[in-house]
Design an enzyme around this catalytic site. Sequence first.
Site, PDB file in Angstrom:
ATOM      1  N   SER A 149      43.059  -5.537  43.531  1.00  0.00           N
ATOM      2  CA  SER A 149      43.959  -4.512  43.006  1.00  0.00           C
ATOM      3  C   SER A 149      43.182  -3.239  42.695  1.00  0.00           C
ATOM      4  CB  SER A 149      44.625  -4.997  41.708  1.00  0.00           C
ATOM      5  OG  SER A 149      45.385  -6.158  41.926  1.00  0.00           O
ATOM      6  N   SER A 150      43.727  -2.098  43.096  1.00  0.00           N
ATOM      7  CA  SER A 150      43.188  -0.779  42.752  1.00  0.00           C
ATOM      8  C   SER A 150      41.746  -0.624  43.253  1.00  0.00           C
ATOM      9  CB  SER A 150      43.325  -0.573  41.240  1.00  0.00           C
ATOM     10  OG  SER A 150      43.085   0.753  40.895  1.00  0.00           O
ATOM     11  N   SER A 151      40.753  -0.474  42.363  1.00  0.00           N
ATOM     12  CA  SER A 151      39.364  -0.418  42.846  1.00  0.00           C
ATOM     13  C   SER A 151      39.023  -1.690  43.622  1.00  0.00           C
ATOM     14  CB  SER A 151      38.404  -0.248  41.664  1.00  0.00           C
ATOM     15  OG  SER A 151      37.082  -0.134  42.115  1.00  0.00           O
TER      16      SER A 151
END
Length: 306
Positions: A149-151
């Site tokens: 998720s995300s980074s």
Amino acid sequence: MLSLSLLLTCVLCALSCRAGVLGERDSVYPRAGSLQQVTSFGSNPTNVGMYIYVPTNLATKPGIIVAIHYCTGTASAYYTGSPYATLAEQYGFIVIYPQSPYAGTCWDVSSQATLTHNGGGNSNSIANMVTWTIAKYNADTSKVFVTGSSSGAMMTNVMAATYPNLFAAATVYNGVPAGCFYSATNQADAWNSTCALGQSITTPAHWASIAEAMDPGYTGVRPRMQIYHGSVDTTLYPQNYYETVKQWAGVWGYNYDAPQATEANTPEANYVTTVWGPGVQGVFATGVGHTVPIHGDRDMEWFGFA
Ligand SMILES: *[C@@H]1O[C@H](CO)[C@@H](O)[C@H](O)[C@H]1NC(C)=O
């Protein structure tokens, strides 16, 4: 009465002695059914933490999912906050939770080292965790997957580009294309505002060449990619959805402008699933910000467990 309590004491003693023997084995094999740290898994030049969840219901030739946390996250937070450990008990696979070594716990998706196969960056450390786990548990090398998720989603794209040999498929929850967070000054763990704001825009062919340059000798099959993004994401702007699916459509040789299918309200209301081919699928979630919730059951289908 006395003999009964003696008997009980002996039974308890025998049980605890057995537990002691199992405890010794734990130092060789991380204990099943809980999150365990692995401190020695091979070369780890950037000091990435390795945590592992081995299910009590371990398959004989288990699959592996690498689950990569977001900025400010930890292995432990992603273990409790994502569905993979629960699903591991259902399907028998092992989950590896890497942990970022940097303050703020984003991933290095910007340096030359991490953007290169065996380049000595974070991606290299995570790949070494995978090869350690394959050898240790006699894992099925055709069932090794990566998600984040995300980074962690950015890192998932980087893993798919730098180690296409290791991964059969990936799911990406609100990331950016591999190479989009590139640092012109070769900084590790750098933030790239141009990319975050959705202003790194190029062609499928160019994005593909950026991904392919991360493991230039590779000619084998590529990981199948499923890309999620929300339409009102103000951390990693939604343009990054289009750039990421362009990249993988390019790598797979699909015509980005001519997807095979577009399915409205799939897998739920206001989500649109677009299929470019068996290797690339995008899920754009209208009205959803940063980040799209993990769709564990759909991940299991994409990875072929369900
Ligand atoms: C940010 O990334 C883009 C590619 O997406 C690159 O062209 C640019 O140089 C990077 N910015 C910095 C400050 O390194």
